[in-house]
Design a protein around this motif. Structure first.
Motif, mmCIF file in Angstrom:
data_model
loop_
_atom_site.group_PDB
_atom_site.id
_atom_site.type_symbol
_atom_site.label_atom_id
_atom_site.label_comp_id
_atom_site.label_asym_id
_atom_site.label_seq_id
_atom_site.Cartn_x
_atom_site.Cartn_y
_atom_site.Cartn_z
ATOM 1 N N ARG A 159 0.827 -1.209 0.000
ATOM 2 C CA ARG A 159 0.000 0.000 0.000
ATOM 3 C C ARG A 159 0.859 1.256 0.000
ATOM 4 O O ARG A 159 0.559 2.229 -0.694
ATOM 5 N N LYS A 160 1.955 1.249 0.749
ATOM 6 C CA LYS A 160 2.875 2.385 0.753
ATOM 7 C C LYS A 160 3.495 2.580 -0.630
ATOM 8 O O LYS A 160 3.670 3.708 -1.096
ATOM 9 N N GLU A 161 3.829 1.472 -1.265
ATOM 10 C CA GLU A 161 4.418 1.533 -2.607
ATOM 11 C C GLU A 161 3.425 2.116 -3.607
ATOM 12 O O GLU A 161 3.796 2.911 -4.471
ATOM 13 N N ILE A 162 2.165 1.744 -3.504
ATOM 14 C CA ILE A 162 1.138 2.277 -4.400
ATOM 15 C C ILE A 162 1.012 3.790 -4.229
ATOM 16 O O ILE A 162 0.908 4.523 -5.217
ATOM 17 N N VAL A 163 1.053 4.252 -2.988
ATOM 18 C CA VAL A 163 0.954 5.691 -2.735
ATOM 19 C C VAL A 163 2.124 6.423 -3.384
ATOM 20 O O VAL A 163 1.941 7.449 -4.050
ATOM 21 N N SER A 164 3.320 5.894 -3.224
ATOM 22 C CA SER A 164 4.487 6.561 -3.805
ATOM 23 C C SER A 164 4.454 6.506 -5.335
ATOM 24 O O SER A 164 4.853 7.468 -6.004
ATOM 25 N N LEU A 165 3.956 5.401 -5.891
ATOM 26 C CA LEU A 165 3.847 5.311 -7.346
ATOM 27 C C LEU A 165 2.800 6.284 -7.888
ATOM 28 O O LEU A 165 3.007 6.906 -8.933
ATOM 29 N N ARG A 166 1.692 6.427 -7.180
ATOM 30 C CA ARG A 166 0.671 7.396 -7.599
ATOM 31 C C ARG A 166 1.232 8.810 -7.572
ATOM 32 O O ARG A 166 0.962 9.620 -8.454
ATOM 33 N N PHE A 167 1.998 9.114 -6.526
ATOM 34 C CA PHE A 167 2.600 10.435 -6.409
ATOM 35 C C PHE A 167 3.571 10.682 -7.560
ATOM 36 O O PHE A 167 3.542 11.748 -8.190
ATOM 37 N N ALA A 168 4.417 9.708 -7.852
ATOM 38 C CA ALA A 168 5.367 9.841 -8.955
ATOM 39 C C ALA A 168 4.639 9.977 -10.289
ATOM 40 O O ALA A 168 5.051 10.748 -11.160
ATOM 41 N N HIS A 169 3.542 9.263 -10.425
ATOM 42 C CA HIS A 169 2.759 9.338 -11.663
ATOM 43 C C HIS A 169 2.141 10.726 -11.830
ATOM 44 O O HIS A 169 2.112 11.275 -12.934
ATOM 45 N N SER A 170 1.667 11.306 -10.743
ATOM 46 C CA SER A 170 1.041 12.625 -10.830
ATOM 47 C C SER A 170 2.073 13.707 -11.168
ATOM 48 O O SER A 170 1.737 14.713 -11.776
ATOM 49 N N LEU A 171 3.323 13.482 -10.773
ATOM 50 C CA LEU A 171 4.387 14.427 -11.094
ATOM 51 C C LEU A 171 5.055 14.119 -12.432
ATOM 52 O O LEU A 171 6.007 14.786 -12.807
ATOM 53 N N ARG A 172 4.532 13.115 -13.095
ATOM 54 C CA ARG A 172 5.069 12.651 -14.382
ATOM 55 C C ARG A 172 6.529 12.193 -14.282
ATOM 56 O O ARG A 172 7.316 12.369 -15.201
ATOM 57 N N LYS A 173 6.867 11.605 -13.158
ATOM 58 C CA LYS A 173 8.212 11.068 -12.961
ATOM 59 C C LYS A 173 8.231 9.544 -13.009
ATOM 60 O O LYS A 173 9.283 8.931 -12.881
ATOM 61 N N LEU A 174 7.075 8.958 -13.175
ATOM 62 C CA LEU A 174 6.985 7.501 -13.234
ATOM 63 C C LEU A 174 7.285 7.059 -14.657
ATOM 64 O O LEU A 174 6.594 7.452 -15.595
ATOM 65 N N GLU A 175 8.341 6.280 -14.818
ATOM 66 C CA GLU A 175 8.762 5.863 -16.150
ATOM 67 C C GLU A 175 7.868 4.772 -16.715
ATOM 68 O O GLU A 175 7.567 4.757 -17.890
ATOM 69 N N SER A 176 7.453 3.861 -15.856
ATOM 70 C CA SER A 176 6.643 2.742 -16.319
ATOM 71 C C SER A 176 5.321 2.717 -15.551
ATOM 72 O O SER A 176 5.296 2.364 -14.369
ATOM 73 N N THR A 177 4.251 3.071 -16.220
ATOM 74 C CA THR A 177 2.949 3.058 -15.550
ATOM 75 C C THR A 177 2.464 1.635 -15.305
ATOM 76 O O THR A 177 1.575 1.422 -14.484
ATOM 77 N N ALA A 178 3.059 0.680 -15.987
ATOM 78 C CA ALA A 178 2.696 -0.723 -15.766
ATOM 79 C C ALA A 178 3.076 -1.167 -14.355
ATOM 80 O O ALA A 178 2.436 -2.039 -13.776
ATOM 81 N N LYS A 179 4.076 -0.537 -13.783
ATOM 82 C CA LYS A 179 4.506 -0.868 -12.424
ATOM 83 C C LYS A 179 3.378 -0.605 -11.427
ATOM 84 O O LYS A 179 3.158 -1.393 -10.497
ATOM 85 N N LEU A 180 2.628 0.468 -11.639
ATOM 86 C CA LEU A 180 1.498 0.784 -10.767
ATOM 87 C C LEU A 180 0.434 -0.298 -10.853
ATOM 88 O O LEU A 180 -0.079 -0.768 -9.837
ATOM 89 N N ARG A 181 0.127 -0.729 -12.054
ATOM 90 C CA ARG A 181 -0.880 -1.769 -12.241
ATOM 91 C C ARG A 181 -0.428 -3.098 -11.641
ATOM 92 O O ARG A 181 -1.219 -3.812 -11.013
ATOM 93 N N GLN A 182 0.842 -3.436 -11.804
ATOM 94 C CA GLN A 182 1.370 -4.680 -11.245
ATOM 95 C C GLN A 182 1.319 -4.664 -9.717
ATOM 96 O O GLN A 182 1.025 -5.680 -9.089
ATOM 97 N N THR A 183 1.595 -3.504 -9.140
ATOM 98 C CA THR A 183 1.578 -3.385 -7.683
ATOM 99 C C THR A 183 0.160 -3.521 -7.151
ATOM 100 O O THR A 183 -0.066 -4.170 -6.124
#
Length: 75
Positions: free
Chosen positions: A22-46
């Motif tokens: 759950r903590k990882e999902i929060v950090s991935l969502r935050f990175a995604h909102s800042l457009r710093k997430l390179e792979s959006t598939a990582k969010l779905r996998q998590t």
């Protein structure tokens, strides 16, 4: 981690994994909102891993309830 490995974990370890995921999902969502997430598939996998962990916890709870209810029928 594969499903079979997840099923071998204890209840406490599963709860720890759920909290970490759950903590990882929060950090991935935050990175995604800042457009710093390179792979959006990582969010779905998590999210999928979280769902698998929660399913295993539910299965274990149902299994333990069935054992308890079987013991009460004979009384």
């Amino acid at each position: 981690m594969k499903i079979k490995e997840m099923r071998d974990l204890s209840q406490e370890e599963l709860n720890t994994q759920v909290a970490d995921t759950r903590k990882e999902i929060v950090s991935l969502r935050f990175a995604h909102s800042l457009r710093k997430l390179e792979s959006t598939a990582k969010l779905r996998q998590t999210k999928k891993r979280l769902a698998q962990l929660l399913t295993i916890i539910t299965e274990k709870a149902d299994k333990s309830e069935k054992k308890v209810s079987k013991g009460k029928k004979g009384s």
